[in-house]
Enzyme design. Structure first.
Site, PDB file in Angstrom:
ATOM      1  N   GLN A  41       1.190  -1.576   0.133  1.00 14.81           N
ATOM      2  CA  GLN A  41      -0.403  -0.209  -0.277  1.00 14.81           C
ATOM      3  C   GLN A  41       1.026   0.592  -0.330  1.00 14.81           C
ATOM      4  O   GLN A  41       0.884   1.958   1.087  1.00 14.81           O
ATOM      5  CB  GLN A  41      -1.073   0.152   1.181  1.00 14.81           C
ATOM      6  CG  GLN A  41      -2.369   1.064   1.812  1.00 14.81           C
ATOM      7  CD  GLN A  41      -2.972   1.367  -0.243  1.00 14.81           C
ATOM      8  OE1 GLN A  41      -3.048   0.936  -1.040  1.00 14.81           O
ATOM      9  NE2 GLN A  41      -4.140   0.149   0.093  1.00 14.81           N
ATOM     10  N   HIS A  42       1.398   1.928  -1.229  1.00 18.69           N
ATOM     11  CA  HIS A  42       1.993   2.417  -1.155  1.00 18.69           C
ATOM     12  C   HIS A  42       1.530   4.199  -1.511  1.00 18.69           C
ATOM     13  O   HIS A  42       2.059   5.427  -1.502  1.00 18.69           O
ATOM     14  CB  HIS A  42       3.316   2.800  -2.565  1.00 18.69           C
ATOM     15  CG  HIS A  42       4.378   2.046  -2.049  1.00 18.69           C
ATOM     16  ND1 HIS A  42       5.631   2.531  -0.876  1.00 18.69           N
ATOM     17  CD2 HIS A  42       5.514   0.796  -2.170  1.00 18.69           C
ATOM     18  CE1 HIS A  42       5.729   1.600  -0.463  1.00 18.69           C
ATOM     19  NE2 HIS A  42       6.793   0.850  -2.031  1.00 18.69           N
ATOM     20  N   THR A  43       0.252   3.363  -2.294  1.00 21.27           N
ATOM     21  CA  THR A  43      -0.124   4.401  -3.089  1.00 21.27           C
ATOM     22  C   THR A  43      -1.517   5.250  -2.462  1.00 21.27           C
ATOM     23  O   THR A  43      -1.814   4.807  -1.095  1.00 21.27           O
ATOM     24  CB  THR A  43      -0.737   4.178  -5.015  1.00 21.27           C
ATOM     25  OG1 THR A  43      -1.328   3.203  -4.431  1.00 21.27           O
ATOM     26  CG2 THR A  43       0.078   4.328  -5.100  1.00 21.27           C
ATOM     27  N   GLN A  44      -2.404   6.466  -2.765  1.00 16.27           N
ATOM     28  CA  GLN A  44      -3.178   7.248  -1.926  1.00 16.27           C
ATOM     29  C   GLN A  44      -4.149   7.766  -2.609  1.00 16.27           C
ATOM     30  O   GLN A  44      -3.571   8.188  -4.156  1.00 16.27           O
ATOM     31  CB  GLN A  44      -2.742   7.607  -0.436  1.00 16.27           C
ATOM     32  CG  GLN A  44      -2.061   8.654  -1.328  1.00 16.27           C
ATOM     33  CD  GLN A  44      -1.496   9.287   0.575  1.00 16.27           C
ATOM     34  OE1 GLN A  44      -2.188   9.692   1.935  1.00 16.27           O
ATOM     35  NE2 GLN A  44      -0.539  10.615   0.000  1.00 16.27           N
TER      36      GLN A  44
END
Lengths: 266, 208, 336
Positions: A41-44
């Protein structure tokens, strides 16, 4: 106007976002996903968002404005949020984009100012240094693929020198005598440029305020994520000041006769 | 892969003093593979009008015949030769008939139109693949090397060039542009149209 | 329907959301599956390793159910394929942060016999918006080296910052400025170090070699480089480079009998060509314009210095007395 001719004459389908406007500030995916990206979960994406920030240079310094709304998608969620933040005595930053990321930035900057103050070395950070610092933080975070989802304006005046610059979630920076983020860069920036360019050294505070107020009004008429309550910051030789919330006077009678704008449905 | 780049090829047209020039490369390709070095994509429409059709080769051939037919019909009905302006609109409307399933060509036209005083006026025009007309006063470009052609032409072209100077300008523009384009080249052909003659020259170009 | 479900291996026509035939490997769940897929998803949660998408194997004509996200909304979408491609808000949003942007502009460098000209426009844009009319893309590194960077502005600025840091360290260690060819190799190493998360930047390095000749080095984003006499890069590369081929290398031109083309052009000619290149690019490319900065680097004792005196608004930036001299010339470009 629907630009897809194959849709003409067909019933509208609300499940489709014909203009691709959701989510608000997303960029298109430019590379295929592979199996390894699953589970990381790097992105947001921005959740609670602020819209435009405007800023101009004028005779005595910098004037900056942002409204008080923090939206949750299309919901006007928080209507009394301050999006302008003083940093030291010479600088104000204004933020669009994710408000929780902005609060993080405020925390980081406040800690930085305390640290610098504690050094007692006779140096204090001006707008240029704060902008450089922010740019490095924003660029470092984008390089970790974990950006702070904001577009920030940094304005200030130190040692008689006005400073106004931009930095965003990619670490992109630039400077100009008028700046705007978000929808402001499309709607307000042309107005600001015509009003300010070439007159940076003659515009009075009163003139500047008029320009800002007019631009905020235009934004309120056209930007669905804006609100008619905003604050204005000035940074002059006598320091920073952020006004109480102001109210925009608008008139909507013109909308009555326009289909899709006023009350009538057909 | 874009269908506009399937066969490659480029065309340019320029205005001179009482003359016009139109030029194209001679390559026909199948994507990166060269097939022919003598593929004509400029065709005479009348004695004073030339039409260049860069784009999908099958549509080039089809449209050439289609325009020949339509110009012949015009000539028979009107009992006179078609004027360049009229022909440009014919091209435009023919392409727009296929607005939602277009021919994949970007036509370029060059010609001399008659003035009331009996002189001639240079005329160039180009359209996109669905017939949006562009009447330029200086030069028009089309094909896979169009961005290169724009750059060189913008640097080399000047107003009121005599036929020989116009030939040199359009030749240099085309040769240098196609040398930077993988899908165009393999020789060029140039037509310079003046009041009383059309001079056609084939140029040697890089064959790589 | 249930009969067809059993003869799954034989294949047949596939209809979304009606019948599903499952390959032998997953026979455990295939029997009597005749209800919509959404039912199947609910009753048979699959291992997370399959939690990707669905894929279709054309050979066995079977649908391998490896989708956990395939909701009934999705199936409705699959059925109504009469609509053209659009962004649908009914689909799950699976987008990734894009760490790159493209900020337009063009750069260009030309080497002379004993000088170099490195130029770039000053517009910075994103999409159709002009962010600023003055953001420099050309940077003086030393008195004999100037670097132009074009592409993603944030990467460009960071890259210049890091190159300058390395040059400073070199100066501290060796008490002299790094030679141009060494800077070129340094840039290649620094770019290649980021091979798998590249600086999205096209670099052109111009300056004076140790032997006093003008030099231009051009790089791709991951460090491939070569020394050349001229190079254009950026948004209008395709417009400018063929023009330069013609005017600098005299490509497609034959010299008059008994004469030959000059190998190096004089500074005044080079400057005119640079200005012409940028006015042409400004005319035809929306991302080019606003301002032009031309850096001129002269070798020790270069005679070209005479021609510089009467140039309007020229500014000298030389910092050392090594002999090389750096100047910058600024010009306006159209702002539309």
């Amino acid at each position: 106007m629907d630009h897809f001719p194959t849709n003409w004459g067909r019933p509208r389908n609300d499940a489709y976002d014909a203009y691709g406007t959701y989510p608000i500030a997303q960029r298109p995916l430019n590379s295929p996903n592979d199996a390894f990206t699953v589970g990381i979960q790097h992105t947001q994406q921005p959740i609670v968002t602020g819209t435009s920030v405007l800023a101009i240079k004028y005779k005595d310094g910098i004037m900056m404005a942002a409204d008080n709304l923090a939206s949750y998608g299309s919901l006007a969620r928080f209507k009394d949020v301050q999006r302008l933040h003083p940093v030291g005595n010479h600088t104000v930053i204004g933020a669009g984009g994710d408000m929780s990321d902005f609060q993080h930035i405020q925390t980081v900057l406040d800690e930085l100012m305390i640290e610098e103050f504690s050094a007692q070395d006779g140096h204090n950070l001006g707008p240029a240094e704060i902008h450089e610092y922010l740019a490095q933080v924003m660029y470092a975070r984008r390089s970790k693929m974990n950006p702070l989802w904001n577009a920030l304006l940094v304005g200030g005046l130190k040692d008689g020198k006005r400073f106004l610059a931009f930095v965003d979630l990619l670490g992109t920076t630039y400077s100009a005598s008028t700046l705007a983020t978000g929808y402001g860069s499309h709607i307000a920036q042309p107005l600001l440029r015509t009003a300010v360019e070439g007159k940076e050294d003659t515009l009075t505070e009163e003139d500047a305020l008029k320009i800002i107020e007019q631009s905020m009004k235009v934004l309120y008429y056209r930007d669905a994520r804006s609100i008619n309550k905003y604050q204005v910051a000035t940074i002059t030789a006598s320091g920073t000041s952020i006004s109480e919330s102001r109210h925009l006077e608008t008139a909507w009678s013109f909308a009555e006769g326009i289909r899709g704008y006023g009350a009538q449905t057909q | 892969m874009s269908i506009m780049e399937y066969n490659g090829g480029s065309v340019v047209a320029m205005v001179g003093k009482d003359c016009v020039a139109i030029a194209s490369d001679l390559r026909l390709g199948n994507q990166a593979l060269g097939i022919s070095s003598n593929f004509q994509k400029i065709f005479p429409v009348t004695d004073r009008i030339y039409l260049g059709l860069p784009g999908l080769a099958t549509d080039v051939t089809t449209l050439r015949e289609r325009f020949r037919f339509r110009v012949n019909m015009y000539t028979i009905k009107e009992e006179r030769e078609i004027e360049p302006e009229t022909f440009a609109h014919l091209v435009s409307s023919t392409l727009y008939e296929h607005r939602f399933g277009p021919y994949f060509v970007e036509p370029v036209m060059a010609g001399l139109s008659k003035t009331p005083s009996g002189g001639v006026k240079p005329f160039i025009a180009a359209t996109d693949l669905i017939g949006c007309l562009n009447f330029a006063k200086d030069f028009v470009v089309a094909g896979t090397a169009s961005s290169k052609l724009f750059g060189v032409a913008e640097g080399l072209w000047e107003p009121d060039l005599e036929p020989e100077d116009l030939f040199e300008t359009i030749s240099q523009t085309l040769l240098n542009a196609v040398d930077r384009d993988a899908f165009s080249g393999w020789g060029c052909i140039v037509h310079v149209i003046t009041k009383d003659k059309v001079v056609t020259r084939t140029l040697k170009g890089r064959m790589d | 329907m249930s009969d067809r479900g059993k003869s799954s291996e034989k294949g047949g026509e596939l209809v979304f959301g009606e019948t599903i035939r499952v390959p032998t490997v997953r026979r455990a769940i295939h029997l009597s599956i005749t209800r919509p897929l959404s039912f199947l998803i609910l009753r048979f949660p699959l291992r997370p390793i399959y939690a990707q998408q669905y894929s279709f194997d054309p050979l066995s004509q079977s649908l391998f159910i490896i989708a956990s996200r395939l909701s009934s909304v999705n199936l409705a979408f699959a059925r109504s394929n009469s609509m053209p491609d659009m962004v649908s808000i009914a689909q799950p949003q699976q987008r990734q942060f894009n760490p790159y942007s493209e900020n337009g502009g063009t750069i260009l460098a030309i080497a002379g016999a004993d000088f170099s000209v490195i130029a770039g426009d000053t517009r910075q844009s994103e999409g159709y918006s002009i962010q600023t009319r003055y953001a420099p893309k050309v940077f003086r590194l030393t008195d004999k080296a100037v670097l132009a960077v074009n592409g993603f502005a944030a990467d460009g600025n960071m890259f210049v910052k890091k190159v300058r840091q390395r040059l400073e360290w070199y100066r501290h260690a060796h008490a002299k400025d790094m030679p141009l060819r060494a800077i070129a190799r340094l840039i290649q190493t620094m770019l290649y170090a980021r091979r798998f998360f590249p600086y999205y930047v096209y670099n052109i390095l111009g300056g004076i070699e140790d032997d006093g000749t003008g030099a231009v080095y051009s790089f791709d984003p991951v460090g491939s480089y070569e020394r050349e006499a001229c190079r254009a890069a950026g948004a209008a590369q395709s417009l400018v480079q063929p023009f330069l081929d013609n005017q600098i290398y005299f490509k497609n031109q034959t010299p008059a009998p008994g004469t030959s083309h000059p190998v190096h052009l004089p500074l005044s000619t080079v400057l005119s060509l640079v200005i012409d290149s940028f006015t042409s690019a400004t005319e035809r490319h929306i991302e080019v314009g606003d301002g032009l900065e031309m850096y001129v680097v002269l070798a020790k004792g270069s005679a070209s210095v005479q021609g510089l005196g009467n140039i309007r608004g020229i500014q000298e930036l030389t910092a050392t007395d090594d002999g090389e001299r750096v100047f910058v010339i600024r010009r306006e470009l159209k702002k539309d």
